[in-house]
Structures are given as C-alpha cells and as structure tokens.
Scaffold this motif. Structure first.
Motif, PDB file in Angstrom:
ATOM      1  N   GLU A 178      15.834  17.244 -10.806  1.00 31.46           N
ATOM      2  CA  GLU A 178      14.494  17.570 -11.275  1.00 31.46           C
ATOM      3  C   GLU A 178      13.492  16.962 -10.314  1.00 31.46           C
ATOM      4  OE1 GLU A 178      11.646  16.621 -15.101  1.00 31.46           O
ATOM      5  OE2 GLU A 178      13.800  16.357 -15.303  1.00 31.46           O
ATOM      6  N   VAL A 179      12.540  17.750  -9.886  1.00 27.53           N
ATOM      7  CA  VAL A 179      11.510  17.270  -8.969  1.00 27.53           C
ATOM      8  C   VAL A 179      10.471  16.508  -9.784  1.00 27.53           C
ATOM      9  CG1 VAL A 179       9.795  17.930  -7.243  1.00 27.53           C
ATOM     10  CG2 VAL A 179      11.935  19.227  -7.429  1.00 27.53           C
ATOM     11  N   THR A 180      10.123  15.327  -9.314  1.00 32.95           N
ATOM     12  CA  THR A 180       9.143  14.485 -10.004  1.00 32.95           C
ATOM     13  C   THR A 180       7.719  14.937  -9.659  1.00 32.95           C
ATOM     14  OG1 THR A 180       9.022  12.916  -8.185  1.00 32.95           O
ATOM     15  CG2 THR A 180      10.697  12.481  -9.887  1.00 32.95           C
ATOM     16  N   GLU A 181       6.759  14.343 -10.342  1.00 39.39           N
ATOM     17  CA  GLU A 181       5.356  14.628 -10.027  1.00 39.39           C
ATOM     18  C   GLU A 181       5.041  14.288  -8.570  1.00 39.39           C
ATOM     19  OE1 GLU A 181       2.946  16.181 -11.767  1.00 39.39           O
ATOM     20  OE2 GLU A 181       4.502  16.568 -13.261  1.00 39.39           O
ATOM     21  N   SER A 182       5.585  13.157  -8.074  1.00 38.62           N
ATOM     22  CA  SER A 182       5.318  12.799  -6.674  1.00 38.62           C
ATOM     23  C   SER A 182       6.014  13.773  -5.723  1.00 38.62           C
ATOM     24  CB  SER A 182       5.715  11.351  -6.377  1.00 38.62           C
ATOM     25  OG  SER A 182       7.094  11.155  -6.561  1.00 38.62           O
ATOM     26  N   GLY A 183       7.152  14.334  -6.129  1.00 40.11           N
ATOM     27  CA  GLY A 183       7.821  15.358  -5.334  1.00 40.11           C
ATOM     28  C   GLY A 183       6.999  16.632  -5.262  1.00 40.11           C
ATOM     29  N   ILE A 184       6.439  17.026  -6.397  1.00 34.62           N
ATOM     30  CA  ILE A 184       5.582  18.215  -6.442  1.00 34.62           C
ATOM     31  C   ILE A 184       4.331  17.988  -5.598  1.00 34.62           C
ATOM     32  CG2 ILE A 184       4.119  19.630  -7.961  1.00 34.62           C
ATOM     33  CD1 ILE A 184       6.316  19.170 -10.140  1.00 34.62           C
ATOM     34  N   LYS A 185       3.773  16.777  -5.701  1.00 30.78           N
ATOM     35  CA  LYS A 185       2.567  16.450  -4.936  1.00 30.78           C
ATOM     36  C   LYS A 185       2.836  16.505  -3.435  1.00 30.78           C
ATOM     37  CE  LYS A 185      -0.997  12.857  -4.385  1.00 30.78           C
ATOM     38  NZ  LYS A 185      -1.293  13.310  -3.055  1.00 30.78           N
ATOM     39  N   ILE A 186       3.969  15.955  -2.990  1.00 28.13           N
ATOM     40  CA  ILE A 186       4.259  15.947  -1.549  1.00 28.13           C
ATOM     41  C   ILE A 186       4.455  17.377  -1.043  1.00 28.13           C
ATOM     42  CG2 ILE A 186       6.785  15.610  -1.608  1.00 28.13           C
ATOM     43  CD1 ILE A 186       4.574  13.711   0.798  1.00 28.13           C
ATOM     44  N   ILE A 187       5.074  18.229  -1.847  1.00 34.55           N
ATOM     45  CA  ILE A 187       5.249  19.634  -1.454  1.00 34.55           C
ATOM     46  C   ILE A 187       3.885  20.298  -1.276  1.00 34.55           C
ATOM     47  CG2 ILE A 187       6.001  21.916  -2.291  1.00 34.55           C
ATOM     48  CD1 ILE A 187       8.270  20.233  -1.144  1.00 34.55           C
ATOM     49  N   LYS A 188       2.995  20.069  -2.231  1.00 36.84           N
ATOM     50  CA  LYS A 188       1.652  20.658  -2.148  1.00 36.84           C
ATOM     51  C   LYS A 188       0.882  20.086  -0.959  1.00 36.84           C
ATOM     52  CE  LYS A 188       1.140  21.854  -7.002  1.00 36.84           C
ATOM     53  NZ  LYS A 188       0.509  21.540  -8.281  1.00 36.84           N
ATOM     54  N   ASP A 189       0.987  18.760  -0.749  1.00 39.02           N
ATOM     55  CA  ASP A 189       0.268  18.114   0.356  1.00 39.02           C
ATOM     56  C   ASP A 189       0.759  18.610   1.720  1.00 39.02           C
ATOM     57  OD1 ASP A 189      -1.121  16.673  -1.535  1.00 39.02           O
ATOM     58  OD2 ASP A 189      -0.039  14.792  -1.189  1.00 39.02           O
ATOM     59  N   VAL A 190       2.038  18.857   1.828  1.00 41.13           N
ATOM     60  CA  VAL A 190       2.638  19.256   3.105  1.00 41.13           C
ATOM     61  C   VAL A 190       2.460  20.758   3.357  1.00 41.13           C
ATOM     62  CG1 VAL A 190       4.871  19.474   4.290  1.00 41.13           C
ATOM     63  CG2 VAL A 190       4.266  17.328   3.181  1.00 41.13           C
ATOM     64  N   GLN A 191       2.237  21.539   2.320  1.00 39.51           N
ATOM     65  CA  GLN A 191       2.197  22.997   2.439  1.00 39.51           C
ATOM     66  C   GLN A 191       1.218  23.486   3.511  1.00 39.51           C
ATOM     67  OE1 GLN A 191       4.374  25.094   0.939  1.00 39.51           O
ATOM     68  NE2 GLN A 191       3.486  26.699   2.199  1.00 39.51           N
ATOM     69  N   LYS A 192       0.004  22.954   3.530  1.00 39.81           N
ATOM     70  CA  LYS A 192      -0.991  23.398   4.519  1.00 39.81           C
ATOM     71  C   LYS A 192      -0.525  23.087   5.940  1.00 39.81           C
ATOM     72  CE  LYS A 192      -5.065  23.613   1.723  1.00 39.81           C
ATOM     73  NZ  LYS A 192      -5.978  22.861   0.968  1.00 39.81           N
ATOM     74  N   LEU A 193       0.093  21.918   6.099  1.00 37.81           N
ATOM     75  CA  LEU A 193       0.614  21.538   7.412  1.00 37.81           C
ATOM     76  C   LEU A 193       1.725  22.501   7.840  1.00 37.81           C
ATOM     77  CD1 LEU A 193       0.550  19.469   9.730  1.00 37.81           C
ATOM     78  CD2 LEU A 193       2.244  18.158   8.457  1.00 37.81           C
ATOM     79  N   VAL A 194       2.610  22.842   6.918  1.00 38.08           N
ATOM     80  CA  VAL A 194       3.700  23.773   7.207  1.00 38.08           C
ATOM     81  C   VAL A 194       3.137  25.127   7.627  1.00 38.08           C
ATOM     82  CG1 VAL A 194       5.593  25.086   6.136  1.00 38.08           C
ATOM     83  CG2 VAL A 194       5.400  22.631   5.743  1.00 38.08           C
ATOM     84  N   GLU A 195       2.133  25.593   6.906  1.00 37.57           N
ATOM     85  CA  GLU A 195       1.506  26.872   7.250  1.00 37.57           C
ATOM     86  C   GLU A 195       0.870  26.809   8.639  1.00 37.57           C
ATOM     87  OE1 GLU A 195      -1.103  27.664   3.945  1.00 37.57           O
ATOM     88  OE2 GLU A 195       0.588  27.894   2.570  1.00 37.57           O
ATOM     89  N   GLY A 196       0.249  25.680   8.960  1.00 40.81           N
ATOM     90  CA  GLY A 196      -0.333  25.495  10.290  1.00 40.81           C
ATOM     91  C   GLY A 196       0.732  25.454  11.377  1.00 40.81           C
ATOM     92  N   ASN A 197       1.852  24.800  11.071  1.00 38.78           N
ATOM     93  CA  ASN A 197       2.966  24.748  12.021  1.00 38.78           C
ATOM     94  C   ASN A 197       3.468  26.149  12.335  1.00 38.78           C
ATOM     95  OD1 ASN A 197       2.872  21.948  11.930  1.00 38.78           O
ATOM     96  ND2 ASN A 197       4.634  21.747  10.579  1.00 38.78           N
ATOM     97  N   ARG A 198       3.633  26.944  11.292  1.00 39.60           N
ATOM     98  CA  ARG A 198       4.116  28.320  11.481  1.00 39.60           C
ATOM     99  C   ARG A 198       3.133  29.128  12.316  1.00 39.60           C
ATOM    100  NH1 ARG A 198       5.662  29.133   5.224  1.00 39.60           N
ATOM    101  NH2 ARG A 198       7.491  27.786   5.196  1.00 39.60           N
ATOM    102  N   LYS A 199       1.845  28.957  12.015  1.00 39.30           N
ATOM    103  CA  LYS A 199       0.815  29.690  12.752  1.00 39.30           C
ATOM    104  C   LYS A 199       0.867  29.328  14.239  1.00 39.30           C
ATOM    105  CE  LYS A 199      -4.105  30.706  12.650  1.00 39.30           C
ATOM    106  NZ  LYS A 199      -5.392  30.459  12.007  1.00 39.30           N
ATOM    107  N   THR A 200       1.006  28.039  14.522  1.00 40.26           N
ATOM    108  CA  THR A 200       1.100  27.588  15.911  1.00 40.26           C
ATOM    109  C   THR A 200       2.340  28.161  16.588  1.00 40.26           C
ATOM    110  OG1 THR A 200      -0.087  25.535  15.445  1.00 40.26           O
ATOM    111  CG2 THR A 200       1.332  25.545  17.389  1.00 40.26           C
ATOM    112  N   ALA A 201       3.473  28.094  15.901  1.00 44.65           N
ATOM    113  CA  ALA A 201       4.731  28.570  16.475  1.00 44.65           C
ATOM    114  C   ALA A 201       4.704  30.076  16.738  1.00 44.65           C
ATOM    115  CB  ALA A 201       5.894  28.216  15.554  1.00 44.65           C
ATOM    116  N   LEU A 202       3.963  30.806  15.940  1.00 48.01           N
ATOM    117  CA  LEU A 202       3.953  32.265  16.067  1.00 48.01           C
ATOM    118  C   LEU A 202       2.766  32.808  16.865  1.00 48.01           C
ATOM    119  CD1 LEU A 202       5.146  33.179  12.455  1.00 48.01           C
ATOM    120  CD2 LEU A 202       6.475  33.243  14.588  1.00 48.01           C
TER     121      LEU A 202
END
Length: 144
Positions: free
Chosen positions: A95-119
């Motif tokens: 089960e993902v904890t609240e802090s796990g959910i928060k880290i996923i949300k916090d990292v999401q924008k960075l991941v999207e930026g990484n993909r944009k840069t790579a592509l």
C-alpha cells in the motif's frame, strides 16, 4: 562482423540507459532522494491495486530479488507499507503511503520535463513510427 554502432538494439539500449541516467541526475539535482526504480514501483502499485511482487517485476523489467530490495528501501523510507496477505502468508500486500503519493505527485512535473527534453527534435510522426516498430519487436520476441 557488424559493428556495435550499426546494431539497432545497441542504440535502443543506449537510448534507454542515457535517458535513465539523465532522469536520475535530474531527480538528484532537484533534491529528490527517490530513485527511478522506486518511482516506477510506487507508480505500478498505485495503478494496479493488489499487484504481486512478481507482477511488479514483469511490469518494470526487474527480477524478484531486485523488486524485493527496492520495496525494502521504500518501506524504510515510509513510501510503502507491506503487510502479509490474509489468506496466503507467502504473499504480501503493498500500500502506498501518503508520503509515497506525495513524492509521486512532486516528481511528476520533473518526469514530464525529462521526457520533453529527451524527445526534443523528435517529431510526432517519428515517435509513432518508433512506437509501432518497438511494439512489433516485442510481439515478435513473445511469439518465438
């Protein structure tokens, strides 16, 4: 004998490794302590409630020992809670904890930026062709 740089699978692997290294550097540079593999596993658990560790391994291309090790680290970091399955003690529930959910949300924008840069400089048409070709390669390997 053909040279490495003329083999398509060499370039596919190189691109994947380059992207993963870039993404991990970006996480670290932005103050995140989570790894790409941890992010992938948390995401897999969130998107697939009740998923088993074997299924996680298949989904993120990791062996069972690696998945277990990564989950152990995430339990220590309080991103995930692991409990014994009520009916089968050999299985565990994740089960993902609240802090796990928060880290996923916090990292999401960075991941999207990484993909944009790579592509960058890769057209939609090129992406579609590449995606279709990779799907065909995967299917060919499953058949045989």
């Amino acid at each position: 004998m053909e040279k490495l740089n003329s083999i398509i699978f060499y370039h596919i692997d190189k691109a994947i490794r380059s992207y993963r290294n870039y993404a991990q550097r970006q996480l670290k540079a932005n103050g995140f302590t989570i790894t790409i593999d941890q992010w992938l596993i948390i995401k897999a658990v969130l998107e697939n409630p009740g998923i088993t560790q074997n299924e996680i391994g298949d989904l993120v291309f990791k062996d069972n020992a690696s998945v277990t090790r990564i989950i152990d680290l995430m339990v220590k970091s309080a991103y995930v809670i692991r409990t014994t399955h009520a009916e089968d003690r050999r299985k565990t529930n994740l089960e993902v904890t609240e802090s796990g959910i928060k880290i996923i949300k916090d990292v999401q924008k960075l991941v999207e930026g990484n993909r944009k840069t790579a592509l960058q400089n890769v057209s939609k048409e090129e992406l579609e062709i590449m995606n279709n070709a990779l799907l065909k390669i995967s299917e060919n390997c499953k058949k045989n």
